[in-house]
Structures are given as structure tokens and as C-alpha cells.
Design a protein around this motif. Sequence first.
Motif, PDB file in Angstrom:
ATOM      1  N   ASP A 118      30.818  47.745  29.346  1.00 39.40           N
ATOM      2  CA  ASP A 118      30.799  46.282  29.328  1.00 39.40           C
ATOM      3  C   ASP A 118      31.808  45.690  30.299  1.00 39.40           C
ATOM      4  N   ILE A 153      30.371  45.868  33.844  1.00 39.78           N
ATOM      5  CA  ILE A 153      29.361  44.835  34.079  1.00 39.78           C
ATOM      6  C   ILE A 153      30.015  43.487  34.329  1.00 39.78           C
ATOM      7  N   ALA A 154      31.038  43.178  33.530  1.00 40.11           N
ATOM      8  CA  ALA A 154      31.712  41.890  33.705  1.00 40.11           C
ATOM      9  C   ALA A 154      32.358  41.799  35.085  1.00 40.11           C
ATOM     10  N   ALA A 213      29.614  41.451  37.742  1.00 40.24           N
ATOM     11  CA  ALA A 213      29.002  40.124  37.719  1.00 40.24           C
ATOM     12  C   ALA A 213      29.910  39.113  38.396  1.00 40.24           C
ATOM     13  N   LYS A 217      41.031  38.989  28.577  1.00 37.59           N
ATOM     14  CA  LYS A 217      41.986  38.887  27.470  1.00 37.59           C
ATOM     15  C   LYS A 217      42.021  40.213  26.739  1.00 37.59           C
ATOM     16  N   CYS A 228      34.293  30.589  34.536  1.00 36.76           N
ATOM     17  CA  CYS A 228      34.673  32.009  34.580  1.00 36.76           C
ATOM     18  C   CYS A 228      33.651  32.896  33.882  1.00 36.76           C
ATOM     19  N   PHE A 229      33.711  34.189  34.209  1.00 37.67           N
ATOM     20  CA  PHE A 229      33.147  35.191  33.322  1.00 37.67           C
ATOM     21  C   PHE A 229      34.280  35.610  32.401  1.00 37.67           C
ATOM     22  N   PHE A 230      33.908  36.111  31.227  1.00 40.72           N
ATOM     23  CA  PHE A 230      34.955  36.422  30.269  1.00 40.72           C
ATOM     24  C   PHE A 230      34.792  37.841  29.761  1.00 40.72           C
ATOM     25  N   HIS A 231      35.911  38.546  29.646  1.00 39.75           N
ATOM     26  CA  HIS A 231      35.846  39.846  28.995  1.00 39.75           C
ATOM     27  C   HIS A 231      37.052  40.033  28.095  1.00 39.75           C
ATOM     28  N   TYR A 232      36.791  40.540  26.899  1.00 42.75           N
ATOM     29  CA  TYR A 232      37.880  40.829  25.980  1.00 42.75           C
ATOM     30  C   TYR A 232      38.025  42.342  25.899  1.00 42.75           C
ATOM     31  N   ARG A 240      38.769  45.427  24.233  1.00 47.60           N
ATOM     32  CA  ARG A 240      38.990  45.868  22.860  1.00 47.60           C
ATOM     33  C   ARG A 240      39.956  47.026  22.850  1.00 47.60           C
TER      34      ARG A 240
END
Lengths: 392, 283
Positions: free
Chosen positions: B17, B20-21, B24, B35, B175-179, B181
Amino acid sequence: MLVEFFLRLRDAGIPVSITEYLALLDALDRDVCGPDVEDFYHLSRAALVKDERHFDRFDLVFGAHFKGVEARFERVAGEVPLEWLRKLAEKHLTEEEKARVESLGGWEKLMETLRKRLEAQRGRHQGGSKWIGTAGTSPFGAYGYNPEGVRIGQDDSRHRHAVKVWDRREYRDFDDTVELGTRNLKVALRRLRQFAREGAEDELDLDGTIRSTARNAGLLDVRMVPERRNVVKVLLFLDVGGSMNDHVRRCEALFSAARTEFRHLEHFYFHNCLYESVWRDNRRRHAERIPTTEVLRTYGTDHKVIFVGDATMSPYEIAYPGGSVEHWNEEPGAVWMGRMLARYPHAVWLNPEPVRRWETTPSIDMLNKLMDGRMYPLTVAGIDRGVRELQR
Amino acid sequence: MNDGRFNGTDRYVATGDLAIAVNAAATLGRPLLVKGEPGTGKTMLAIEVARALDRPLIEWHIKSTTRAQQGLYEYDAVARLRDSQLGDARVHDIANYIVRGKLWEAFASDTQPVLLIDEIDKADIEFPNDLLLELDRMEFFVYETKETVRARTRPVVIITSNNEKELPDAFLRRCFFHYIRFPDADTMREIVDVHHPKLKKHLLERALEVFFEMREVPGLKKKPSTSELLDWIKLLVAEDIPPEALRSDDHKAILPPLYGALLKNEQDVHLFEQLLFLDRRRG
């Protein structure tokens, strides 16, 4: 098709905008991800959801919306191998729970019933007490409350194709209506900060110095300004004892968060409802009481007041003289609340009781009316709304 | 290996994931907001993306006093004032006193750079709003010299946040966002593998066991994170601690050796000692 998905997300309360939707379409157009549901899931999440608190809600909507499509990508059989289930369940259950399973007729029977239900069930299911799905009380399914339950569709498994990523709901904890840690509280309370320049002039005002130096034909003219400080003043009133014992941990978290966030924070304790006196030290609550009138006199009207209490009591404790459970009060609690609110216009009440119980508990309703509806749940989202209210 | 896509590097394990972020964001030329718990490799991501795509990296670390304008340019009025008093000839051209910021640097770069805006939440609440137009159109105007600076190639912008402040909606929408984990045990094994390829398998198993158990301990103020695990393993290897020392199964548990790398405050160490004590009594 995606339009509908977009609208569903909005219905679920995720703040997605047209810009983000277009960005997603743009990304799809440029082949950022391959023809794979999981890739698409990740891409759409990155493009549409900007806050991990909304991940869980997104997972739910995604799961519900794409359940048909997903079946086209890979056909998940309706039957789960018995061995696999047993292994999974055994791993999760304690000895005690296993004993209870035996009491239900043992593994074979449990599995037999499960298989029958799987065959009968079509589609995804959530809630309820019979079908297999999430968050129910049936013995089968995920995140349920039945101690005899068999967990299906949860993590711990690397069978990625049997368990959909969005079905794992790993971001559950981040949903702000649920979780409440000191850190989140701090972030929520931080909104209340107001900076102003106050006190001694001990910081160089660079822009001012340049401006006045230029005006001074190039001769240096140093200007100073006071440092910026957080000037919000907060009075915190905490309900202790009795029915509040269930909520001690959350109140502690709130208290410690508020402690570090505000320089001007005064805290007081009361029991059930505000009366003629409050106290600061819970161990000496009977010895060292502070008259409420003294509080009203001491702190200026620019203080913001936060009450924390479950407001769950007998209505007499609010409405009648002598209603208090602990002592004889000359004037009813409502009068004292009225005085408080007249003096401090910026006030909110944070209630740890779940919102659904508010309407059915008369005392909560009474206090909420006294507060003019400024009662908020003690969750991160509730505090957020409360803080907004205090700022107005 | 470089086809313009990011899939992690030999030093950085990127989950599907995350890849991909990143891809993109890079393809569409929009910023990627990252984050996650402290110590899960948010800042490392930008460094590794730059390395994997073979692009120059420009780092802009944000502090509570950082203003958006500093990322664009600063007009050094004090230097000009001094020069004018000393009669320096440079004083006649105002462009001599325009100091370029990180964003300008990124815009002026010939090859598409990776721009890291680190810990954006540290700055003032208005900071992200002040950068909206600049990040959207990738251009800005210099008032002093009346010129417009335009990006030659849209840089890959990676922004990290520790969630101390909420970011404005208008900013998030761009923005694109990714957390990131917290990694599960398998990913963790991969990560350790990447950093300590020659680690004894036995030691790794034991170390991970202790580490994940430690994270499970309720009430820890600061849970140990990935970067702390890596530090700890580095120490274990350096001190040549045998795997047996990490855990003795006969419940005579002690604090793991070199625990200082994992537990970062007194209360946590104390809590842990107490739990171990109880555990021993029960055992």
C-alpha cells in the motif's frame, strides 16, 4: 459506478471532495495500479481518505460497495476448511473458553452448525445475532461478544486471499468516536490555545527594528516585543465518586492532557452536581472545601469552564434544596449551575456516558438544558466540538 | 531496476500500500502526506525514495518557528542595511540579498528532485495554508525582484506529520495520504533482515518475541518502535549477547539486556520491573 462509491463515502461521513475524486480517476487513468482489487483499495484510500481516523469507516464502505466485484476477481468458496477453522479458533481461545465450547456440544457440533450457516448465508453481513459477519453476538463471526465465538475474517492469518484487507479493519482503533488516549486529547485540547503577546518585552522584533531603523535613516533602532504565550485560562470541574468510578481512567487521561496543555488551569472536584462548595484535593475533600462563591469571585469572566461528569443522578439532586446525597444543601444545584454559567459564558459539559443514554436519563437531560445544549460526549470528537464551542 | 516506480529498496521495506501511494503521488505530481507512529520510518521514506528513483533529495525540516515564506525565499534586509552603511557596491542590486529557500531550490533543480517537508505539524497552524498555491501550481512570485519562479519539473513532495496539529482540509485535499501502520511480525522480520542480514536466526526470533511482548505490555508510556528495535538489535550484535540471555523459559525473567534502547523513560522501566516481579511470583 465510482460515483456511487463516492457518494456512499460521503454518506458515511468521510469528508471526500470532488478534487480528490478527480485525482483518483486521474491516477486510474495513468495506470498507477494494476487490475487488482487490493491495489485499487490502497490507491483509492490514499487518494480519498486523509485521516487515519476515517480508515475504518472507509473499510466498511469499501467492503459493502465492492462485495459483488470482489467475487468476480476471485471466487471465495462458501466453505471454509474445518481443520483451518479449528486451528484458528484453538489459537484464540483460552482454556476456560474451550471448556465452555465443550459445554455447547463440543467442536464437532459447533463446526457443523457453522458450515450449515455458511451455506445458507449469502453476502456480507454485519451486526445481528445469527448470521456470520462482523460485530454481532452470534457464536460465528468477527469482533463479536460471544465468548464461545469462532473468529472469522480477522488478522493473524497470512491467507491474504481468504481474508480481505478491508475486512480486517485494522484501523478500528483510530476512529475518533472510539479511542481516547492522552495524546489524542492533547491534540483536541490544543485547538483551544490562543496566543497573545503578554508580559515583559524580551524578544527582538526584527521587522519592527528594520522598519524603524530605515525610518531613522539607517541608524540602528532596536525594537523589542513580549514573547508569545498561550493565554487561555481554564477552570476544570470534575465529578468524582459514585457512578463516576466507571469513567475514572478517561477522566484521568483528560486531566493529564489538560494539565500539560494549559498554563492557566485550575481544577476543582464536585460530586454529582455543583453546590455551594468544591474541593481541590480528593483525599481531604471534607476538610478543605472552597466555597463556590469564592471561586466565582476569584477567577475572571475570561476563564473558560469545562465540567466533566456523567450527570447521572436523581433529578432531586439538581432541582430541590436538600437534594444532595452527601449533605444538606440550602439551594438546589440548578441555582449554582445558573450562577456559574452567568459568570462564565464560555462553558461546556463533557459527559462520559454514551450519547444514546442521554435522552433516557432525566438528570442528563436536565443538565443539558441548563447548559443550553452545550453537553458533549467525552470522546475525542466530542471534546473537539466542545473546544470549538468554547472558542466562539 | 529504475523504471520510475518505487517498490522499496535494499535498505527499506515498503509494504504494497505504501508503494502504491508513493507511485500515485509521483505520477500525478501531488504531495504525499505520511503519518504514523514515531519511529516507523516516515523520514527515511523520502530518503529511500530519492535513492531508489535516483533523484536528488532536498530536505526541509520544520520547526515551531518556521514560516512558509522561508521555504520560498528570504530577503536579507539586515545584510543590505549593513552593506549600505559600509558602502558596498552589491547594495544596488536587490537580487543579491534574496536568499533562496528549499522550495525554490527544488523548483530550480534540473532533474526532478524529491522534496521532504519533515514534521509539518510542528509549524504554526497556518503554515500549510500558506503553501497551498505553491504546492498546487508549483510556482510563486518574488516581490522584491518581480520575477515568477516556476518549477522546471514537478518535484516529488513527501510531507511527514506526527499528528500534533490537525492540517487544514484545503491542504489535505491536494495530497495523497498514507498512514504507516506498525509492522506485523512478518514485515518486521523482513525489516530486520534488510538491516542486519547476517543476524543469527535464533537471536532474531528471540529478540522479536521479547519486542512484541514488550509492546503488548499495557500502560507503557512510549511503546518501543521499529527504529528502537533496530537500535537494540545493533547493540545486541555489537555486545555479542547470546540468544539464551534474552529469555529464560523457567520464569526467572529479568529485564532484557540493554533494555535502555527499548524503554525510554523511568516509569516504563519501573512498570516493566513490577510486571516481571509479579510474573516471577506467579511462576
